[in-house]
Design a protein around this motif. Structure first.
Motif, PDB file in Angstrom:
ATOM      1  N   PRO A 137     -12.194  -8.730   9.639  1.00 29.36           N
ATOM      2  CA  PRO A 137     -10.803  -8.560   9.208  1.00 29.36           C
ATOM      3  C   PRO A 137      -9.875  -9.081  10.303  1.00 29.36           C
ATOM      4  CG  PRO A 137     -12.012  -6.463   9.206  1.00 29.36           C
ATOM      5  CD  PRO A 137     -12.865  -7.459   9.917  1.00 29.36           C
TER       6      PRO A 137
ATOM      7  N   SER B 185      -1.925  -6.394  -1.968  1.00 26.59           N
ATOM      8  CA  SER B 185      -2.083  -4.965  -2.259  1.00 26.59           C
ATOM      9  C   SER B 185      -3.550  -4.567  -2.378  1.00 26.59           C
ATOM     10  CB  SER B 185      -1.333  -4.632  -3.543  1.00 26.59           C
ATOM     11  OG  SER B 185      -1.700  -5.551  -4.531  1.00 26.59           O
ATOM     12  N   GLU B 186      -4.453  -5.477  -2.031  1.00 25.72           N
ATOM     13  CA  GLU B 186      -5.877  -5.162  -2.160  1.00 25.72           C
ATOM     14  C   GLU B 186      -6.460  -4.740  -0.814  1.00 25.72           C
ATOM     15  OE1 GLU B 186      -7.395  -7.982  -5.657  1.00 25.72           O
ATOM     16  OE2 GLU B 186      -6.564  -9.069  -3.971  1.00 25.72           O
ATOM     17  N   SER B 187      -7.538  -3.963  -0.902  1.00 25.61           N
ATOM     18  CA  SER B 187      -8.151  -3.514   0.343  1.00 25.61           C
ATOM     19  C   SER B 187      -9.667  -3.496   0.174  1.00 25.61           C
ATOM     20  CB  SER B 187      -7.624  -2.113   0.665  1.00 25.61           C
ATOM     21  OG  SER B 187      -8.669  -1.286   1.070  1.00 25.61           O
TER      22      SER B 187
ATOM     23  N   HIS C 238      -3.695  -8.102   7.796  1.00 28.07           N
ATOM     24  CA  HIS C 238      -3.639  -7.565   6.451  1.00 28.07           C
ATOM     25  C   HIS C 238      -3.957  -8.640   5.400  1.00 28.07           C
ATOM     26  CE1 HIS C 238      -2.600  -4.850   3.361  1.00 28.07           C
ATOM     27  NE2 HIS C 238      -1.716  -5.688   2.857  1.00 28.07           N
ATOM     28  N   SER C 239      -5.003  -8.426   4.615  1.00 26.08           N
ATOM     29  CA  SER C 239      -5.421  -9.274   3.496  1.00 26.08           C
ATOM     30  C   SER C 239      -6.099 -10.589   3.906  1.00 26.08           C
ATOM     31  CB  SER C 239      -4.253  -9.570   2.536  1.00 26.08           C
ATOM     32  OG  SER C 239      -3.339 -10.478   3.109  1.00 26.08           O
TER      33      SER C 239
ATOM     34  N   THR D 271       0.826  -1.192   0.000  1.00 28.26           N
ATOM     35  CA  THR D 271       0.000   0.000   0.000  1.00 28.26           C
ATOM     36  C   THR D 271       0.862   1.244   0.000  1.00 28.26           C
ATOM     37  OG1 THR D 271      -1.196  -1.314   1.595  1.00 28.26           O
ATOM     38  CG2 THR D 271      -2.101   0.859   1.068  1.00 28.26           C
TER      39      THR D 271
ATOM     40  N   VAL E   1     -11.542  -1.354   1.851  1.00 26.07           N
ATOM     41  CA  VAL E   1     -11.993  -0.060   2.378  1.00 26.07           C
ATOM     42  C   VAL E   1     -13.127   0.441   1.492  1.00 26.07           C
ATOM     43  CG1 VAL E   1     -11.331   2.345   2.778  1.00 26.07           C
ATOM     44  CG2 VAL E   1      -9.752   0.498   3.354  1.00 26.07           C
TER      45      VAL E   1
END
Ligand SMILES: C[S@@+](CC[C@H](N)C(=O)[O-])C[C@H]1O[C@@H](n2cnc3c(N)ncnc32)[C@H](O)[C@@H]1O
Length: 282
Positions: A269, A257-259, A272-273, A3, A261
């Motif tokens: 969640p 690299s995906e989110s 991360h990821s 990110t 949001v």
């Protein structure tokens, strides 16, 4: 990390004129035409080559190098921009996560189902299969399957064969695994996935927009590097579809690299990821 790099490349920006030049070059090399709205996608994808600590500091430097290159860099440029881009053990941390799941949760499960959703040419699914075999699951569990799906029949046909040229495997699969899980053909310089790994994975056509015709629920779903092609409403539909076909306590894994949001979904969640289907959200 992904990110942060994305943000810094965004700041440096890909100008419209350079975007057009890259688009023309891609078209002349591969026949693929990117529409204007894919500019952000090109910026994002070229991060593999451009940015702090990468081979090229800026997009202009990459373009100059491409103009004077006659082979390898051009091939890499096409690969990076092609939607089917993938490789064995991509974002390796997720395979370590899968190992952890297998070590800690598998024995309590009556059956195990893993899903490489948007599997492309199969490297992700076979990496999941190797991970499963390495954890000794094939000896312990009788009902284990990996489903690998994609919308592209071309990549599915390739994946089903399980034959990978050396240059696509080099540097991604440890030598020990190559010996254990592949046949090497020195005439064609290719590696073929062996049994029992090969029949652990079933390749099928499936459009993520639905319907999802599954009988059993999934323990872990890899949905990596594909959500980027959908708008928010479509992402929400896909996440809701996937939620409904997972076991309680099952895990959804997105690309690093995906989110999510700004995207409504029912998963918890975790880190991360990585997301989990919890009882409180059903
Ligand atoms: C970049 S590859 C991702 C491969 C792998 N998951 C990875 O992370 O390396 C994206 C894949 O998504 C597939 N795809 C795109 N739209 C899709 C859809 N609506 N349903 C299923 N697959 C789709 C493409 O065909 C492509 O093979």
């Amino acid at each position: 990390m992904g990110t942060v790099e994305y943000a810094s490349v965004e700041e440096s920006g890909l100008s419209d004129s350079l975007f057009r030049k890259f688009t023309e070059l891609l078209q002349s090399l591969s026949g693929i035409t990117l529409k204007d709205y894919k500019k952000y996608l090109m910026e994002y994808r070229l991060q593999k080559l451009v940015g702090p600590g990468k081979r090229f500091e800026g997009f202009e430097d990459l373009y100059r190098a491409l103009m004077s290159d006659s082979g390898n860099l051009r091939a890499e440029f096409v690969n990076v921009l092609t939607t089917n881009y993938t490789y064995f053990y991509r974002e390796e941390v997720h395979f370590r996560f899968l190992s952890h799941y297998l070590r800690t949760k598998a024995s309590a499960q009556p059956y195990l189902r893993f899903w490489s959703a948007a599997c492309s040419s199969g490297e992700e699914a076979y990496s999941m299969a190797i991970t499963t075999a390495e954890e000794g699951i094939l000896e312990k569990h009788r009902d284990v399957k990996i489903l690998a799906t994609d919308i592209s029949l071309r990549v599915l046909e390739f994946a089903q064969k399980g034959v990978y040229p050396y240059h696509r495997i080099r540097g991604h699969v440890p030598d020990g695994y190559l010996k254990k899980y592949f046949f090497f053909d020195r005439h064609t310089n290719t590696f073929t996935v062996r049994e029992p790994l090969k029949s652990l994975v079933a390749f099928r056509y499936l459009n993520l927009m639905g319907p999802y015709p599954f009988q059993k629920q999934f323990d872990v779903v890899f949905l990596r590097n594909v959500l980027i092609y959908f708008d928010t409403r479509e992402k929400e539909q896909i996440l809701s579809n996937i939620f409904s076909v997972m076991k309680l306590g099952g895990y959804l894994v997105l690309g690093l690299s995906e989110s999510l949001v700004g995207v409504r979904h029912s998963f918890t969640p975790l880190k991360h990821s990585i997301y989990r289907k919890d009882v409180s959200n059903t």
